[in-house]
Design a protein around this motif. Structure first.
Motif, PDB file in Angstrom:
ATOM      1  N   ASN A 192       3.154   4.855  -0.669  1.00  0.00           N
ATOM      2  CA  ASN A 192       2.193   4.025  -0.481  1.00  0.00           C
ATOM      3  C   ASN A 192       1.016   4.182   0.108  1.00  0.00           C
ATOM      4  O   ASN A 192      -0.177   3.834  -0.406  1.00  0.00           O
ATOM      5  N   SER A 196      -2.846   4.183  -1.593  1.00  0.00           N
ATOM      6  CA  SER A 196      -3.929   3.507  -1.123  1.00  0.00           C
ATOM      7  C   SER A 196      -4.937   4.470  -0.848  1.00  0.00           C
ATOM      8  O   SER A 196      -6.452   4.088  -1.206  1.00  0.00           O
ATOM      9  N   GLN A 199      -7.246   5.438  -3.947  1.00  0.00           N
ATOM     10  CA  GLN A 199      -7.837   3.987  -4.439  1.00  0.00           C
ATOM     11  C   GLN A 199      -9.192   3.766  -3.738  1.00  0.00           C
ATOM     12  O   GLN A 199      -9.923   2.749  -4.071  1.00  0.00           O
ATOM     13  N   ASN A 211     -12.485  -0.014   0.575  1.00  0.00           N
ATOM     14  CA  ASN A 211     -10.894   0.012   0.519  1.00  0.00           C
ATOM     15  C   ASN A 211     -10.426  -1.272  -0.133  1.00  0.00           C
ATOM     16  O   ASN A 211     -10.435  -2.311   0.549  1.00  0.00           O
ATOM     17  N   CYS A 213      -7.388  -2.031  -0.892  1.00  0.00           N
ATOM     18  CA  CYS A 213      -5.921  -2.305  -0.520  1.00  0.00           C
ATOM     19  C   CYS A 213      -6.018  -2.991   0.809  1.00  0.00           C
ATOM     20  O   CYS A 213      -6.926  -2.973   1.419  1.00  0.00           O
ATOM     21  N   GLY A 230      -8.200  -2.182   5.699  1.00  0.00           N
ATOM     22  CA  GLY A 230      -7.854  -2.833   4.499  1.00  0.00           C
ATOM     23  C   GLY A 230      -8.872  -3.919   4.053  1.00  0.00           C
ATOM     24  O   GLY A 230      -9.278  -4.850   4.592  1.00  0.00           O
TER      25      GLY A 230
END
Length: 237
Positions: A192, A196, A199, A211, A213, A230
């Protein structure tokens, strides 16, 4: 094993055969959720067959029935597994992707510290009986400029009773726990986190990053470690 990990703050991913739960010397269904709290429970099939040697229908059933039962016990989505006996083919790995698996660990140790090239054929660093102390010491000396180093140890907890070497594993946990730079993570946490990072969205001159996420990530900016929260957009220069 879980008690040892908890003592030193080490994380583990525990691959379970739901068809074996409750047998002699195997944890019961009632124990699973509380015992592995703070770690990860992962698929290992219901009956532990060679997945490359069974019909596609049984392959699907072995994965999905194990997943359903384990998810019922732990109360969260399970998205990864390890291959029984470590055996697999590209066709098996492709089928796992169709079934919602995002990673599958093999037993093909590479004795290195790099990230997996393909998560559905995730090769570990080493088995715990293969010069573990020396490999741990080398890992602790990795220079920062090599980027992310992944020290991935695989094995079976019952082997420590058989080989009478629990002390060796405790020494390794104690040694690694003294290094504040190490992130102890489960398989799915590693997967995970890397998703992240991949991305992150940068401007063309790399001075601003977004970001998308929910998970915060850390990146290197001109030698400094910068946390990207995030859902935020941040200036880097």
């Amino acid at each position: 094993m879980v008690g040892l990990f908890n003592q030193y703050g080490v994380k583990g991913t525990f691959h379970l055969n739901s068809g074996a739960l409750g047998r002699e010397n195997v944890v019961t269904r009632e124990e699973v959720k509380s015992l592995y709290n703070g770690h990860e429970v992962s698929v290992h099939t219901v009956g532990h067959p060679h997945l490359a040697q069974v019909p596609r229908e049984r392959l699907i059933a072995e994965i999905m029935e194990d997943r359903k039962e384990l998810e019922r016990l732990v109360g969260y989505p399970i998205r990864g597994m390890s291959y029984p006996f470590g055996t697999h083919t590209s066709e098996v790995a492709d089928t796992l992707a169709e079934l919602g698996m995002v990673y599958a660990r093999t037993t093909a140790s590479h004795s290195s510290y790099h990230l997996p090239e393909r998560f559905l054929t995730w090769h570990p660093t080493t088995h715990h009986n293969n010069s573990l102390l020396e490999r741990a010491e080398y890992f602790l000396k990795l220079p920062y400029w090599q980027g992310i180093g992944l020290f991935y140890v695989w094995g079976h907890s019952y082997e420590f009773d058989h080989d009478k070497n629990w002390g060796m594993m405790e020494s390794i946990c104690e040694k690694l726990a003294t290094d504040s730079e190490i992130w102890f993570a489960t398989n799915i946490e590693i997967y995970n986190y890397l998703q992240s990072i991949r991305q992150l969205q940068f401007t063309s001159d790399y001075t601003i990053v977004h970001n998308p996420c929910a998970q915060p990530v850390w990146i290197n900016v001109n030698g400094d470690t910068v946390k990207i929260e995030g859902g935020t957009t941040q200036k880097l220069a």
